[in-house]
Design a protein around this motif. Structure first.
Motif, short mmCIF file in Angstrom:
data_model
loop_
_atom_site.label_atom_id
_atom_site.label_comp_id
_atom_site.label_asym_id
_atom_site.label_seq_id
_atom_site.Cartn_x
_atom_site.Cartn_y
_atom_site.Cartn_z
N LEU A 14 10.78 -4.55 -10.19
CA LEU A 14 10.75 -4.46 -8.71
C LEU A 14 11.76 -5.79 -8.27
CD1 LEU A 14 10.92 -2.32 -6.81
CD2 LEU A 14 8.52 -3.28 -5.79
N TYR A 15 11.17 -7.11 -8.67
CA TYR A 15 11.68 -8.81 -8.60
C TYR A 15 12.93 -8.47 -8.65
CZ TYR A 15 7.71 -10.93 -6.28
OH TYR A 15 6.61 -10.21 -5.38
N ARG A 16 13.82 -7.84 -9.77
CA ARG A 16 14.66 -8.41 -10.65
C ARG A 16 15.92 -7.62 -9.31
NH1 ARG A 16 15.29 -5.19 -15.95
NH2 ARG A 16 14.66 -3.64 -15.25
N SER A 17 15.76 -7.26 -7.96
CA SER A 17 16.62 -6.63 -6.72
C SER A 17 17.36 -7.94 -6.78
CB SER A 17 16.81 -5.27 -6.12
OG SER A 17 15.56 -5.57 -5.61
N THR A 18 16.19 -8.66 -6.25
CA THR A 18 15.71 -10.04 -5.12
C THR A 18 15.62 -11.18 -5.76
OG1 THR A 18 13.52 -8.90 -4.82
CG2 THR A 18 14.67 -8.22 -3.13
N PRO A 19 16.56 -12.10 -6.23
CA PRO A 19 16.31 -13.21 -6.78
C PRO A 19 15.54 -14.01 -5.83
CG PRO A 19 18.65 -12.50 -6.23
CD PRO A 19 18.26 -11.51 -6.14
N GLN A 20 14.84 -14.46 -4.38
CA GLN A 20 14.44 -14.37 -4.31
C GLN A 20 13.19 -15.42 -4.73
OE1 GLN A 20 16.46 -12.86 -2.57
NE2 GLN A 20 14.80 -12.28 -0.93
N HIS A 21 12.45 -14.08 -4.35
CA HIS A 21 10.94 -13.45 -4.96
C HIS A 21 10.55 -13.72 -6.78
CE1 HIS A 21 10.77 -11.23 -1.04
NE2 HIS A 21 9.67 -11.40 -1.18
N HIS A 22 12.08 -12.96 -7.19
CA HIS A 22 11.84 -13.36 -8.89
C HIS A 22 11.75 -14.39 -8.69
CE1 HIS A 22 13.96 -11.39 -12.66
NE2 HIS A 22 13.31 -11.75 -12.54
N SER A 23 12.17 -15.62 -7.89
CA SER A 23 12.03 -17.07 -8.84
C SER A 23 10.86 -17.48 -8.23
CB SER A 23 13.66 -17.66 -7.59
OG SER A 23 13.32 -19.18 -8.10
N GLN A 24 10.14 -16.81 -7.26
CA GLN A 24 9.62 -17.75 -6.85
C GLN A 24 7.71 -16.92 -7.44
OE1 GLN A 24 7.48 -15.20 -2.80
NE2 GLN A 24 6.06 -16.94 -3.35
N ILE A 25 8.12 -15.91 -8.47
CA ILE A 25 7.14 -15.27 -8.67
C ILE A 25 6.84 -16.29 -10.40
CG2 ILE A 25 8.45 -13.81 -10.65
CD1 ILE A 25 5.28 -11.84 -9.58
N VAL A 64 4.15 -6.35 -1.06
CA VAL A 64 4.10 -7.06 -2.61
C VAL A 64 3.39 -8.35 -2.62
CG1 VAL A 64 6.67 -8.35 -3.20
CG2 VAL A 64 5.36 -6.84 -4.98
N ASP A 65 3.52 -9.32 -1.63
CA ASP A 65 2.37 -10.00 -1.44
C ASP A 65 1.25 -9.98 -1.45
OD1 ASP A 65 4.91 -12.47 -1.48
OD2 ASP A 65 5.17 -12.06 0.39
N PRO A 66 0.11 -9.39 -0.92
CA PRO A 66 -0.95 -9.52 -0.73
C PRO A 66 -1.44 -8.67 -2.27
CG PRO A 66 0.40 -7.71 0.61
CD PRO A 66 0.79 -8.90 0.58
N ILE A 67 -0.75 -7.61 -2.78
CA ILE A 67 -0.40 -6.78 -4.00
C ILE A 67 -0.49 -8.31 -5.47
CG2 ILE A 67 0.08 -5.85 -5.75
CD1 ILE A 67 1.52 -3.68 -3.42
N GLN A 68 0.19 -9.01 -5.19
CA GLN A 68 0.40 -9.97 -5.93
C GLN A 68 -0.54 -11.25 -5.79
OE1 GLN A 68 4.44 -11.64 -7.01
NE2 GLN A 68 3.29 -12.91 -6.60
N GLU A 69 -1.07 -11.20 -5.06
CA GLU A 69 -1.84 -12.39 -4.91
C GLU A 69 -2.96 -12.08 -4.92
OE1 GLU A 69 -2.10 -14.03 -0.75
OE2 GLU A 69 0.05 -14.59 -0.58
N PHE A 70 -3.74 -10.61 -5.02
CA PHE A 70 -4.95 -9.78 -5.15
C PHE A 70 -5.34 -10.09 -6.79
CE2 PHE A 70 -7.15 -6.42 -6.49
CZ PHE A 70 -8.23 -6.15 -6.19
N LEU A 104 9.36 0.31 0.62
CA LEU A 104 7.68 0.10 1.11
C LEU A 104 6.95 -0.41 0.79
CD1 LEU A 104 7.73 4.13 2.31
CD2 LEU A 104 7.46 2.17 3.44
N ILE A 105 6.71 -0.52 -0.99
CA ILE A 105 5.59 -0.81 -1.41
C ILE A 105 6.13 -2.54 -1.69
CG2 ILE A 105 5.18 -1.46 -3.80
CD1 ILE A 105 4.27 0.83 -2.01
#
Length: 1614
Positions: free
Chosen positions: A758-769, A721-727, A716-717
């Motif tokens: 939380l990103y560790r399970s998703t490489p694409q988001h992990h790479s983006q940050i 994660v993108d709006p939270i991260q941007e904020f 759910l979170i």
């Protein structure tokens, strides 16, 4: 003589005026006592003349003149003189004699004066009694003591005036309440008793009633110890009047036995802290019982009079008398402090209780009120002896009578009062004898049973109130961890029932918030679990709302008790589910809501939580995180409850509960008008959900199950994660500029850290940050830090710098923990941060300018409306600045490990740069608070190895300062352990351990000193040495890689660490041992106690250092030369330690530290023996044999014998050295030869390995036979056992064809037969049987049982070592690196030893002590009548004083009163003592004692030379009153609160010494007669001296003082 002279003078018709003029004195002078007495005699002689008006020739005028002159004497002589005496009260004897004479004069004058004079004098004197304690007597005013003496003289003259008598009585009662303690008894004795003596009949009754009612009224309104003490003093003094047989029924209204308040005074006195008050109360009780039995008293027994505390019926007289006799015996015995004296009488308490129970059951009426039993228990609880206190508590806990509701209710207030007070004493919870470590203490187990019994027996309507009061008692004072833990556990065992409402939850919350806040973490967590369990079982759900419950749950910490996936969490979910519809509805907006569910409550609270007012554009504080904590717990409990209850879809459940939160989070990045407070609260809730929902920290990775709830929450979170991260990034990149924003930044960075994980399970988001967001954040933060400082430090500038550094520290921490890939863009950006830190201040100044940068305190005054609040926040600026510096070192520590020194640094070389960096690190250690230095230590750990050879002083300074900081944290457990681990990792780095005396002597010496101090610290703080040892052992002998010989060689520089570890095991103080035992008990509860799952547990067991070093030694290989050298050096050090203890003159006892160290030495030697070289064994063999000749305790002796057996088994060629031990000087060997005979008992294990078996067998038999006839019984016993075993081997050898024994067999058989016959009776037979059945000679096999379990667990447990010396095998299994082999297994292969109990045959190797002949000095006693009795016959016709005068012997003024002593032997010895030291007289209760043969055997005719008086005990009160009026100082030997030490007290010349009865001492009704109590200083345990000995000490001290002063007077006259 005075009367004869006065009669002669007055009969010769003298001139009375001349006589008055010659005998009186000026009012401002102080006449001698003789003159006052002469005037008294003269006026006394005028009495008959003035009264016989018809027969005397006195005219009316003459009579008037004489009366006026007598009146003048009162006002102008007596009162001024008494006033003068009052101002000089410190002059002792002179004042006392003058006061007595002047009062006598007043008593003679007043009856001859006008009737009004007595009243006027009395009123003027009574005003003097109203002085305060500090007020000094002034002109015309008398001191209190003097005034009381004057009033005592006046009272007989006032008896006719009832009003004046009542006024005097009123003043006296007021004085008792207001005057100092030292004066109260004088007022009571001199005024009250004198008034009563002058009254009779109905008037006496009314006065007594007035006094009794006044005392009872005072005590009822002010029931304090001081009031109890004074009322008891008064009532005891009046007891002969109040408690005497009554002939008239009408007097019953005065009977104190019918007054409830009187008995409350007695009961308060029985439990009073002052021993004299206790004695007075018991005296009154015994008088009442005696009087009741004597009168056949019939006390009311009607059921309506429930408050009657004392009841009596003639028909139950015998039962009642026995009860009160037992009661008095118990209370008297409790005055002793020695438990062995008290314990035999404790069974009388059971008799008292059983009598009370039986009485109430048989008659239906309670003759014995339960409150009397409470007095017994309270007296035990107040004892100075902790053992007696413990006996009292255990006795009450096992009280069967409490199973009756009436008794339970009667005891209820006592339970929540005194009983709860005594339970807070932690010493009660030590484990009992026979209990092993980890068991529940005996008192803790009894407390659980007691609580269940007590609350079950209580009437149901009283249980809730009682439980609430008990919990409130836990808040009223500081409770130590152990008592609170076991009381909480006892409450958790109560049967479920609706007992607690909102008040109960509030009281429990206060316990959690206040009482246990300083307790040890594990014990605090366990207590929280028990209290929560109690709340779940005992809360009345219909009286509390969901909000009450969840507000209460906030106080249970997730990292200590209430953690998800623990047993208590599951119980809480089940409880909520079972009672969901029963909770009290909430009142919202004035309306009572319907029954709500947990889901409904959570949804309502979620909306309320996110409902915030519109932003006004002003800076706001960060919302209180406790609101988020409360709501997050509610959400997780609701989800887990529904999952367990109806297997609902977790994702759907969570989404419906969190939909308002998810909606808010979806808009935080885009909606610029979203209130900041709402955004912050939503992020706080997200963070709390992840933190509370995470896996318990102690759960093993291998056993971890998938947490579907957290998986669903992450999904759910993750969508948001993108709006939270941007904020968050937007806020961090420049929007945070207020002081409140520092805390806000901390929140954002915590959420950001959670997102990255939380990103560790998703490489694409992990790479983006990593590629986008973090590089941007790093560059912006560096830019902020590089901006030049302004002259005026604004809030915005300094806050931006703090946020920038915190952001960089967070990124570095994530990279360091391998959450971020080292190949990402983030790493490239961080290299520029490295350049920033190592940038030079200027080209001319070769130093690093950006290390230890400090925040400057900003200037406020920008006109903002929040200036006041921000000003308060500025008070905490120091903490913000410290965190800023800490964050720098987090970055530096990571950068140094990741990149080293940047190439752009222009300092001459790397070593200079490192020196500068280390210097900055040392400076940071001095600047930072101790709890923030861990990153600096990590940095220094990286730098230090590179500078060892370049700047040793700087390295020494860094290590020393770091150690001082760690020591300063020793009282702060939260920060101490991480700092200690960081320091040890730094200071004992492998490179530092490799240092030698030649390479870095100063640093090596500093490290050795620190290691020593660490060992010392570990004696008081368990676990410290374990941290050091684990680190060093892992460094020297890594378990995950091959050993490096260079690193291992460093062990020789620190071999003392290993030596200390081999014998380590601190003997804790009793309070420390209690905490250790209780922690072990909690750990053994396992998952049943959630604290064991929730609390991060470091192994701080005090046995860890030994298990760790033994595991290290188990890995050593005899084929490795360095390993071989280490073992040999270690063994020599251990043998030296053992030898030093054996040769020391300190006598050590069983389980003392010396005994334990010796035991640990030989355990280690046994472990290493198979790894030793043959040549080395030969060198230490003699040391082993020497140790066998020393006096050793059983456990050590068995191990030395086992060592010898194993040496002879593995190295049989040393057998001749063993035989040589029997040829030593027999006087030196004494009973220690038993050690070597014990080895021969196991000769069957040795002989198979020997060559020439027959020769050695014959040798063994020859040697043993010699010792079979030793004079020492123990030696003979051991020799016979060895002979029996070895001879059985000889039989086997003979069957196998071996011969050579010849005629020896006949001798041995005869010897054994004779020995068996000798051992057939008495104790010899018992010992013969026991030694053969002893484990060492029976079940134990030296080779088969050679294992870790036998050495470290079985042997200590069977040889009476304390259980904290037993190391069970599972502790070695926890040390993962322990190495076992087939020849040395961990566990014993055979179960024989483990099934045994400790044997009762334990040979104490002690040499026989020579009996010394003691010659007593013989006292030559001379009996006077045997020396020329014929010459003394004329002297015997004279009175004793005349006899003494004939012999030139002087008598003093000391009067010894022994009327209370009834043993003729004591009286005879006392008579002799009094005569020898010149007492004026000895007072006995009967002169018939003189003819008693026992009296005469000790008096040796002294009664012929000493005046003897007879005063019955019943006459003592009047006798002492008379002596007081004669000026005597009444002295008693008694320990009271105001007693004076004999060595400090100065005896007046006219002293009366009152001695007490041998058993009961001085009766309580006489204690107030004393002017002073003297106590004899004592050093021993026994409480009292024999009465004759006590009297002799005081008589001699009196004589010594006055002998000295008398000699001085004689010398001055001559």
């Amino acid at each position: 003589m005075f009367s004869v002279l006065i009669d002669a003078v007055l009969s010769s018709s003298p001139d009375y005026d001349i006589l008055f003029e010659s005998l009186t004195w000026p009012s401002d002078s102080w006449p001698g006592t003789e003159r006052v007495e002469a005037l008294t005699a003269f006026i006394e002689g005028l009495g008959p003349i003035l009264s016989e008006s018809d027969t005397t020739p006195l005219s009316a005028a003459k009579r008037r003149s004489i009366v006026d002159k007598i009146n003048s004497v009162v006002w102008n002589q007596c009162l001024p003189l008494l006033s003068k005496v009052s101002t000089r009260a410190g002059e002792g004897m002179r004042c006392r004699e003058t006061t007595a004479a002047a009062c006598r004069l007043v008593s003679v004058c007043v009856p001859l004066c006008d009737e009004a004079v007595s009243g006027r004098v009395a009123l003027s004197v009574l005003r003097s009694l109203q002085q305060s304690e500090e007020e000094m007597p002034g002109p015309g005013r008398l001191g209190v003591e003097v005034a009381s003496e004057v009033m005592a003289a006046l009272v007989p003259s006032l008896s006719a005036d009832e009003q004046l008598t009542l006024t005097t009585l009123s003043y006296a009662l007021s004085c008792i309440k207001t005057l100092p303690d030292s004066l109260v008894s004088k007022i009571t004795v001199r005024l009250l008793l004198t008034v009563l003596k002058c009254c009779s009949g109905a008037r006496l009754t009314s006065v007594l009633k007035l006094i009794l009612e006044d005392m009872c009224r005072w005590h009822s309104t002010d029931r304090t110890p001081v009031v109890t003490e004074r009322t008891l003093l008064c009532l005891t003094a009046l007891s002969d009047h109040l408690l005497k047989p009554r002939s008239l029924p009408s007097s019953c209204d005065l009977d104190p036995r019918l007054c409830v308040q009187f008995w409350r005074m007695v009961q308060d006195g029985l439990t009073h802290r002052d021993c004299v008050s206790r004695k007075r109360a018991l005296y009154l009780l015994k008088m009442c019982v005696s009087l009741s039995e004597q009168e056949g008293f019939d006390c009311p027994l009607s059921p309506s009079e429930e408050d009657i505390l004392f009841k009596w019926a003639p028909s139950r007289s015998m039962l009642l008398r026995e009860f009160w006799e037992d009661y008095a015996l118990v209370m008297e015995t409790l005055e002793e402090n020695q438990i062995h004296v008290v314990r035999p009488v404790l069974n009388r308490i059971d008799t008292l209780i059983q009598t009370t129970v039986n009485d109430s059951q048989a008659s239906g009426q309670v003759f014995f009120h339960p409150s009397w039993l409470l007095c017994v228990y309270q007296r035990m609880f107040h004892s100075e002896n902790k053992s007696l206190m413990r006996e009292g508590v255990c006795h009450l806990l096992e009280l069967q009578a409490l199973q009756q509701p009436a008794f339970a209710l009667s005891f209820s207030q006592f339970i929540v009062g005194p009983f709860m007070d005594v339970l807070s004493e932690r010493s009660l919870f030590h484990k009992s004898v026979g209990q092993s470590v980890g068991e529940c203490p005996e008192l803790g187990a009894k407390l659980q049973v007691f609580m269940t019994t007590f609350f079950t027996s209580l009437p149901s309507e009283h249980r809730g109130r009682m439980l609430l009061q008990m919990i409130q008692q836990l808040c009223s004072k500081h409770w130590c961890a152990a008592p609170l833990l076991f009381l909480s556990q006892a409450l958790s065992k109560l049967p479920p029932g609706p007992l607690l409402g909102i008040e109960g939850l509030t009281a429990l919350r206060e316990v959690l918030r206040c009482t246990m806040v300083t307790h040890q973490v594990l014990l605090r967590g366990a207590a929280q679990c028990f209290l929560l369990n109690s709340a779940l079982c005992l809360t009345k759900v219909s009286a509390v709302t969901f909000d009450d419950v969840f507000s209460f749950l906030v106080h249970f910490r997730a990292d200590e008790s209430l953690s998800r996936r623990t047993q208590i969490w599951n119980q809480l979910c089940a409880w909520l589910s079972d009672n969901e519809g029963s909770f009290k509805p909430r009142i919202m907006d004035g309306d009572c809501t319907k029954k709500e569910t947990v889901r409904g409550y959570v949804q309502s609270e979620m909306l309320t939580y996110l409902r915030v007012p519109a932003s006004l554009g002003l800076s706001e504080r960060l919302p209180d995180s406790r609101e988020a904590d409360k709501l997050a717990r509610a959400v997780l409990l609701c989800v887990d409850m529904e999952r367990n209850h109806n297997k609902a879809k977790i994702g759907t459940t969570l989404e419906s509960l969190l939909s308002p939160l998810l909606d808010t989070l979806s808009r935080v990045g885009t909606n610029l008008y979203l209130p900041l407070r709402k955004s912050d609260k939503s992020l706080q809730l997200v963070l709390q959900l992840f933190q509370l929902g995470g896996t318990p920290s102690c759960e093993r990775v291998g056993e971890e199950q998938v947490d579907n709830v957290m998986v669903a929450m992450e999904r759910l979170i993750f969508k948001l994660v993108d709006p939270i991260q941007e904020f968050i990034l937007r806020r961090l990149l420049g929007e945070l500029q207020e002081l409140f924003d520092v805390a806000r930044a901390e929140l954002y960075l915590c959420v950001l850290r959670q997102i990255v994980i939380l990103y560790r399970s998703t490489p694409q988001h992990h790479s983006q940050i990593q590629e986008t967001y973090f590089p941007k954040l790093i560059k912006y933060s560096i830019k902020v830090l590089q901006e030049p400082n302004q002259q005026t430090h604004s809030v915005a500038n300094q806050v931006a710098r703090a946020v920038a550094m915190a952001s960089l520290a967070t990124v570095c921490g994530l990279v360091d923990s391998e959450v971020i890939d080292m190949q990402s863009e983030t790493i490239s950006a961080l290299k520029s941060l490295n350049d920033y830190f190592y940038n030079l201040v200027s080209s001319s100044c070769q130093s690093l300018g950006n290390l230890n940068k400090r925040l400057q305190k900003p200037q406020t005054g920008d006109g903002s409306s929040d200036a006041g609040e921000q000003g308060l926040l500025l008070q905490d600026w120091g903490r913000i600045a410290a965190n800023f510096m800490r964050d720098q070192w987090i970055c530096l520590s990571f950068l140094m490990k990741a990149f080293g020194i940047p190439e752009s640094v222009e300092i001459s070389n790397d070593s200079e740069t490192l020196k500068a960096a280390l210097s900055c690190g040392v400076e940071a250690l001095a600047l930072l608070p101790s709890d923030l230095v861990l990153p600096v230590l990590t940095f220094i750990e990286t730098v230090l190895p590179h500078l060892l050879l370049h700047d040793e002083p700087m390295c020494v300074e860094a290590v020393t300062l770091s150690w001082e900081l760690v020591q300063g944290l020793s009282t702060n457990a939260h920060d101490f352990w991480p700092a200690l681990k960081g320091f040890i990792s730094m200071a004992f780095h492998r490179k530092l351990l490799e240092l030698t005396d030649t390479s870095a002597p100063t640093l090596l010496a500093a490290l050795k000193q620190i290691a020593t101090e660490l060992m010392e610290l570990s004696q008081s703080k368990s676990g410290v040495f374990g941290v050091l040892l684990q680190h060093c052992c892992q460094t020297w002998l890594p378990t995950d890689q091959d050993s490096d010989n260079t690193v291992f060689s460093s062990v020789f520089s620190h071999i003392n660490i290993l030596t200390e570890a081999c014998v380590y095991g601190p003997v804790f103080r009793r309070d420390q041992r209690l905490i250790q035992d209780v922690q072990t008990y909690v750990e053994r509860l396992g998952e049943e106690c959630a604290a064991n799952v929730a609390v991060t547990s470091d192994n701080r067991d005090d046995q860890l250092p030994r298990t760790c070093v033994l595991a290290f030694l188990s890995h050593l290989e005899s084929s490795n030369l360095q390993h071989e050298r280490l073992m040999e050096e270690l063994i020599m050090d251990l043998l030296k330690t053992d030898n030093d203890i054996s040769k020391s003159k300190v006598r050590y006892y069983s389980n003392s530290l010396q005994h334990r160290v010796k035991n640990r030495v030989w355990q280690t030697l046994l472990l290493l023996l198979p790894k030793l070289r043959v040549e080395f064994v030969a060198t230490v063999l003699n040391c082993v044999f020497e140790a066998g000749f020393c006096s050793n305790h059983a456990s050590v002796k068995y191990q030395i014998e086992w060592m010898m057996i194993l040496i002879l088994v593995h190295y049989p060629h040393h057998i001749d050295s063993f035989w040589a031990c029997f040829n030593r000087d027999h006087d030196k060997t004494k009973t220690s030869i038993c050690t070597f005979l014990s080895v021969l008992v196991h000769f069957n294990v040795i002989i198979p390995h020997l060559q020439d078996k027959d020769v050695h067998l014959r040798k063994a038999l020859d040697i043993i036979l010699q010792w079979c006839f030793n004079h020492n019984f123990s030696v003979r016993l051991y020799a016979l056992l060895a002979l029996k075993r070895v001879w059985s081997l000889a039989g086997v050898q003979a069957e196998e064809g071996a011969g050579g024994l010849g005629g020896l067999s006949v001798v041995i058989e005869a010897c054994l037969n004779q020995a068996e016959a000798m051992q057939s009776t008495g104790n010899a037979n018992k010992n013969w049987t026991r030694i053969q059945e002893h484990f060492f000679f029976g079940a134990f096999h030296p080779v088969r049982d050679y294992s870790v379990e036998t050495i470290f667990y079985t042997f200590p447990s069977l040889s009476e070592m304390a259980d904290d010396e037993w190391i069970p095998p599972w502790k070695f299994e926890k040390v993962l690196c322990f190495s076992e082999s087939p020849s040395f297994p961990l566990r014993n292969p055979a179960p024989d030893l483990s099934q045994l109990q400790p044997g009762d045959w334990i040979q104490q190797d002690k040499g026989e002590q020579n009996k010394e002949e003691r010659w007593a000095e013989v006292q030559k006693k001379i009996t006077p009548w045997r020396l020329g009795i014929q010459e003394q016959e004329p002297e015997l016709q004279l009175i004793p004083q005349q006899r003494a005068a004939r012999l030139g012997k002087l008598h003093g003024a000391l009067l010894v009163v022994a009327s209370l002593i009834d043993k003729p032997t004591n009286l005879g010895g006392l008579c002799r003592t009094c005569e020898i030291f010149g007492a004026s007289a000895l007072v006995l209760d009967s002169l018939r004692h003189v003819s008693d043969k026992h009296f005469q055997s000790l008096s040796v005719s002294s009664e012929l030379w000493l005046p003897l008086l007879e005063v019955k005990p019943m006459e003592l009160t009047d006798f002492l009153q008379v002596k007081k009026s004669e000026g005597y100082c009444i002295v008693g030997v008694e320990q009271t609160a105001n007693s004076q030490s004999l060595q400090d007290y100065q005896f007046p010349e006219k002293t009366l010494l009152l001695l007490g009865n041998e058993r009961e001492g001085i009766p309580a009704n006489l204690l107030q007669m004393f002017d002073v109590c003297v106590e004899i200083p004592q050093q021993g345990v026994t409480r009292s001296l024999n009465v004759h000995v006590s009297a002799a000490l005081l008589i001699w001290e009196y004589t010594r003082q006055h002998l000295t002063s008398g000699s001085a007077e004689v010398n001055s006259k001559t």
